[in-house]
Design a protein around this motif. Sequence first.
Motif, mmCIF file in Angstrom:
data_model
loop_
_atom_site.group_PDB
_atom_site.id
_atom_site.type_symbol
_atom_site.label_atom_id
_atom_site.label_comp_id
_atom_site.label_asym_id
_atom_site.label_seq_id
_atom_site.Cartn_x
_atom_site.Cartn_y
_atom_site.Cartn_z
ATOM 1 N N SER A 41 -3.741 2.523 10.500
ATOM 2 C CA SER A 41 -3.226 3.031 9.205
ATOM 3 C C SER A 41 -1.318 2.909 10.092
ATOM 4 C CB SER A 41 -3.797 4.302 8.685
ATOM 5 O OG SER A 41 -2.364 4.265 7.248
ATOM 6 N N ASN A 66 -3.829 -2.742 1.333
ATOM 7 C CA ASN A 66 -4.765 -2.516 2.375
ATOM 8 C C ASN A 66 -5.542 -3.262 3.054
ATOM 9 O OD1 ASN A 66 -5.509 -0.011 1.680
ATOM 10 N ND2 ASN A 66 -6.041 -0.121 0.012
ATOM 11 N N LEU A 72 -0.810 3.065 2.274
ATOM 12 C CA LEU A 72 -2.694 3.018 2.863
ATOM 13 C C LEU A 72 -2.702 4.528 2.940
ATOM 14 C CD1 LEU A 72 -0.325 0.837 5.540
ATOM 15 C CD2 LEU A 72 -1.553 -0.220 3.330
ATOM 16 N N LEU A 90 -8.538 1.756 4.956
ATOM 17 C CA LEU A 90 -8.124 0.308 4.702
ATOM 18 C C LEU A 90 -9.937 0.340 5.759
ATOM 19 C CD1 LEU A 90 -4.896 1.305 7.575
ATOM 20 C CD2 LEU A 90 -5.488 -0.718 5.611
ATOM 21 N N LYS A 91 -10.178 1.442 5.802
ATOM 22 C CA LYS A 91 -11.498 1.440 6.208
ATOM 23 C C LYS A 91 -13.202 0.500 5.294
ATOM 24 C CE LYS A 91 -12.538 5.487 8.440
ATOM 25 N NZ LYS A 91 -13.350 7.095 8.758
ATOM 26 N N ALA A 144 -0.141 -0.013 10.723
ATOM 27 C CA ALA A 144 -0.082 -1.387 9.922
ATOM 28 C C ALA A 144 1.195 -0.628 8.783
ATOM 29 C CB ALA A 144 -0.871 -1.199 8.419
ATOM 30 N N ALA A 183 -2.837 -4.911 5.303
ATOM 31 C CA ALA A 183 -2.664 -4.111 6.552
ATOM 32 C C ALA A 183 -3.613 -4.218 7.836
ATOM 33 C CB ALA A 183 -2.802 -2.828 6.213
ATOM 34 N N VAL A 184 -4.850 -4.699 6.682
ATOM 35 C CA VAL A 184 -5.941 -5.142 8.179
ATOM 36 C C VAL A 184 -5.756 -6.529 8.634
ATOM 37 C CG1 VAL A 184 -8.285 -5.916 7.446
ATOM 38 C CG2 VAL A 184 -7.820 -3.921 7.228
#
Length: 296
Positions: free
Chosen positions: A243, A60, A257, A262-263, A246, A63-64
């Motif tokens: 998402s 996560n 993910l 992700l938030k 990523a 990805a961010v």
Amino acid sequence: MRIKSSGDRWFNAFNAVLMAAIVFATLAPFWFALVGAFNSGLDYMRGSVYFWPREITLANFRAVFSDKTIYHAYYVTIARTLVGVVLHVAFTSLVAYGMSRKGLAGRKIYLVIMMFTMFFYGGIVPTYLLYKEIGLLNHFLVFIIPSMLSVWDMIIMMSFFRTIPEPIVESAKIDGAGEYRIFVQLVLPLSMPVLAAIALFNGVYHWNSYMDAMLFTTKSSLEPVQLFLMRIVTSSSAALSLSQEAGSNMPEEAKKLSPETLKLAMMIATTAPILVIYPFLQKYFVKGVLIGSVKG
């Protein structure tokens, strides 16, 4: 040594339980967000992930931070925080010093006008029109200039400056020092606790602020990290887009993910810096506010 009665023991026990409940209520939302951010997105969708990640992963956060937009948003936030804090402390302390001098002509009138602004506000539309007329819309200075002076912070500084013994100031004047030299070389060095407290106040404000960027800017180059977070958290499509993007960049981790995790990772990434710094500055915050309020 005073022997505690049963009433004292019950009172202490009640306070301990109450404080534990308050601490839990304060930390629980952040802890649950932290747990979800470190949990696999697909597994998180199954539910019942509360106190510890069931499938620990860093996907996560990778990805961010794979989205380059967040780096520029961090740059805007850090820049506005540093510049805003320095100018706010410098300008507010200068005004507070002038207002603390009894010989200032029109001092009471200035104070009444400033106090008036604490209780009455023109509103968003007049503020927007004013910023438009003076050219602050879509400009970095819209984050800086409106926050250069805080009447509340000025009052705290005034209370502290009044505690500085007058003979010290008078002796400096006898030696030929002017008001600006007295302010810079004498008053400011003696006022570090209250200046640090005000800097912390204003730094937290700038770091967490997003409303001014949302109302007065439309350029993506001026988007601070908190507005970026707000857009991801409140918009399901934005979170889903992040998402998917990523997942395309990290196909081997795409199954780990989800928009929800992700938030949560985004929330941790944007709030962690201020949470890490705050405990180290809290002693200055407490000391400065107490000095500026109690002794005044």
